[in-house]
Design a protein around this motif. Structure first.
Motif, mmCIF file in Angstrom:
data_model
loop_
_atom_site.group_PDB
_atom_site.id
_atom_site.type_symbol
_atom_site.label_atom_id
_atom_site.label_comp_id
_atom_site.label_asym_id
_atom_site.label_seq_id
_atom_site.Cartn_x
_atom_site.Cartn_y
_atom_site.Cartn_z
ATOM 1 N N VAL A 35 95.700 31.113 -106.994
ATOM 2 C CA VAL A 35 96.918 31.486 -106.537
ATOM 3 C C VAL A 35 97.849 31.787 -107.984
ATOM 4 N N GLU A 36 97.470 31.086 -108.988
ATOM 5 C CA GLU A 36 98.059 31.375 -110.139
ATOM 6 C C GLU A 36 97.442 32.846 -111.154
ATOM 7 N N GLU A 38 97.005 34.987 -109.095
ATOM 8 C CA GLU A 38 97.343 36.213 -108.270
ATOM 9 C C GLU A 38 96.188 37.000 -107.624
ATOM 10 N N VAL A 63 102.203 31.736 -98.002
ATOM 11 C CA VAL A 63 103.600 32.367 -98.214
ATOM 12 C C VAL A 63 104.342 31.611 -98.962
ATOM 13 N N PRO A 64 105.423 31.990 -99.566
ATOM 14 C CA PRO A 64 106.528 31.023 -100.350
ATOM 15 C C PRO A 64 106.973 29.974 -99.551
ATOM 16 N N GLY A 65 106.877 28.778 -100.136
ATOM 17 C CA GLY A 65 107.441 27.567 -99.303
ATOM 18 C C GLY A 65 108.976 27.360 -99.542
ATOM 19 N N ARG A 66 109.313 26.441 -98.501
ATOM 20 C CA ARG A 66 110.768 26.087 -98.614
ATOM 21 C C ARG A 66 110.948 25.178 -99.392
ATOM 22 N N VAL A 69 106.378 25.384 -103.810
ATOM 23 C CA VAL A 69 106.133 26.794 -104.403
ATOM 24 C C VAL A 69 105.305 27.648 -103.306
ATOM 25 N N HIS A 70 104.488 27.053 -102.595
ATOM 26 C CA HIS A 70 103.511 27.870 -101.778
ATOM 27 C C HIS A 70 103.361 27.041 -100.348
ATOM 28 N N TRP A 100 102.577 22.766 -102.695
ATOM 29 C CA TRP A 100 102.136 22.985 -101.363
ATOM 30 C C TRP A 100 102.776 22.309 -100.185
ATOM 31 N N ASN A 109 111.422 33.654 -92.634
ATOM 32 C CA ASN A 109 111.765 33.815 -94.038
ATOM 33 C C ASN A 109 113.061 34.271 -94.412
ATOM 34 N N GLN A 111 114.382 35.320 -96.583
ATOM 35 C CA GLN A 111 114.762 36.655 -97.585
ATOM 36 C C GLN A 111 113.729 37.834 -96.878
#
Length: 346
Positions: A35-36, A38, A63-66, A69-70, A100, A109, A111
Motif C-alpha cells: 500500500v505504501e 502504491e 479504499v480510503p477508510g473512515r 487510513v485504509h 486499517w 464515499n 467524496q
C-alpha cells in the motif's frame, strides 16, 4: 487446510474466517508495504488468493477508510446467500487501528463526486452523472434511471456496472439493497433527470416513512384452494438482519375456526397471546426476529430468523411447548436468502 493461493476449502465457515485473520496478521507487514508503495498488482496478488480461499464469489477492494487510513472491504456483492458470511468475517476482524478498518460491504464515499474511474476506456465520475427517480406511492423503494455522457459509447454490461458502482458510492452497498428498486442505465438522458448527488436525500426521505415497525396483511389461497391469510413485516429484507440466516418454522394447530379454516374466538386470542409471548422472549434474547405468519386450514405457521450462534431454537421450543390446542412443531434450517418467506420479501 492448504496455503492461500492453492485450492482451499473449509468445511466450517468459521474455520475459513479464522484462517484468514491468522493469515492477515502474518501478511500485514507485506500488505502495508504494498500500500505504501502504491503497488496495486502486488496488493492483488497478496490479498486476492486469501479472499478467494474464504469463498470464490466474494469480492474485495482497498479504499480510503473512515477512521483509518485504509479500509479492506470484502463483500458478497449483493448475493444474499453470502451476505451473512461477509458480515461474520467483519465481526471477527481485529480492532480498527490507525492504518486499517474492515467492512462487509461497500460503504458510501463522502467524496464520491470527486472520484473517477476508467469504464470501457472512458472517464466515469459522479460529477457528470444524473438520475431520474421514481418513488411508487407507499413503497419502501426508489427506482433509479441513471445517465452519464459516456453511456451511449459503452456496452450494456459496462453501463450497468458503472451505474451500480455509482449507487454504491452514493449510498453504500447495503443501503442500495434496502431502498433501491429497479435500476436502469440509460443511453439517453431522461427529461426529468437531476444530479446524482441528490439521491441520498431522496432515499432518506423515503426511509423516514418506514422508521417504525410496520406489518402488511395479505390474503391468498392454498394449493387446494383454501383461504390463506398472512401478516409480514414491511419492509421485509434480509439485509436488515445479516446474521439471521437460520430459519425456524413454528407450526401450531388451532381448534376454533370459521368455515374458511381461519382462526376465530378463543383460538384467535390464544394465537395472539402465543405470538406476544414468543416475540417477548425473542426480544429478551436479541438474536431472532419474527418475519411473517400464515394461517390456513386450522393451522398457523410462524416464520422466524435467528443468528445460529445464539442458540435460539431451545427458547422457541420452550414457548412452543406451552401451546395447548394441539402438538406444536418446530423445524430449523439454514436459509441465508430467506427463501422460506420469498413471497413477502420487499
Amino acid at each position: 487446510m492448504r496455503l492461500f493461493g492453492r485450492e482451499s476449502e473449509h468445511a466450517d465457515p468459521a474455520e475459513a474466517i479464522a484462517a484468514f485473520w491468522a493469515w492477515w496478521e502474518q501478511a500485514r507487514p507485506g500488505i502495508d508495504a504494498h500500500v505504501e508503495a502504491e503497488d496495486p498488482e502486488a496488493l492483488a496478488e497478496t490479498i486476492g488468493p486469501a479472499v478467494a480461499a474464504l469463498h470464490p464469489s466474494l469480492v474485495w477492494e482497498v479504499v480510503p477508510g473512515r477512521f483509518a487510513v485504509h479500509a479492506l472491504v470484502v463483500s458478497a456483492s449483493g448475493d444474499p446467500e453470502l451476505r451473512p458470511f461477509a458480515h461474520r468475517w467483519a465481526l471477527a476482524a481485529p480492532p480498527v487501528d490507525a492504518m486499517w478498518e474492515f467492512h462487509p460491504s461497500r460503504q458510501a464515499n463522502p467524496q464520491a463526486e470527486n472520484v473517477t474511474i476508467d469504464v470501457g476506456g472512458r472517464e466515469f465520475g459522479l460529477d457528470r452523472l444524473v438520475v431520474a427517480l421514481r418513488v411508487p406511492p407507499g413503497t419502501p423503494r426508489v427506482d433509479v434511471t441513471a445517465f452519464h455522457p459516456i453511456f451511449p459509447d459503452i456496452d450494456d454490461d459496462a453501463r450497468m456496472e458503472a451505474a451500480l458502482t455509482a449507487l454504491d458510492w452514493l449510498l453504500g452497498e447495503d443501503e442500495v439493497a434496502r431502498w433501491v428498486g429497479e435500476i436502469q442505465a440509460a443511453e439517453f438522458e431522461p427529461i426529468d433527470a437531476l444530479p446524482a448527488i441528490h439521491l441520498p436525500s431522496v432515499v432518506a426521505d423515503v426511509a423516514e416513512g418506514f422508521a417504525e415497525e410496520q406489518w402488511a396483511l395479505l390474503e391468498g389461497h392454498t394449493a387446494t384452494g383454501g383461504r390463506l391469510t398472512a401478516a409480514a413485516r414491511y419492509p421485509l429484507r434480509p439485509v436488515d438482519f445479516p446474521l439471521f440466516d437460520q430459519h425456524i418454522a413454528v407450526t401450531v394447530p388451532y381448534e376454533h375456526a370459521d368455515a374458511d379454516g381461519q382462526p376465530t374466538g378463543a383460538s384467535l386470542d390464544a394465537l395472539r397471546e402465543f405470538e406476544e409471548r414468543l416475540t417477548g422472549r425473542l426480544a429478551e434474547h436479541g438474536s431472532a426476529v419474527l418475519a411473517a405468519h400464515l394461517s390456513a386450514d386450522h393451522t398457523r405457521t410462524l416464520h422466524l430468523y435467528a443468528d445460529p450462534a445464539a442458540d435460539v431454537p431451545p427458547v422457541i421450543d420452550e414457548v412452543a411447548a406451552g401451546w395447548k390446542e394441539g402438538p406444536a412443531r418446530v423445524e430449523t434450517a439454514e436459509d441465508p436468502s430467506w427463501s422460506a418467506v420469498a413471497p413477502f420479501l420487499t
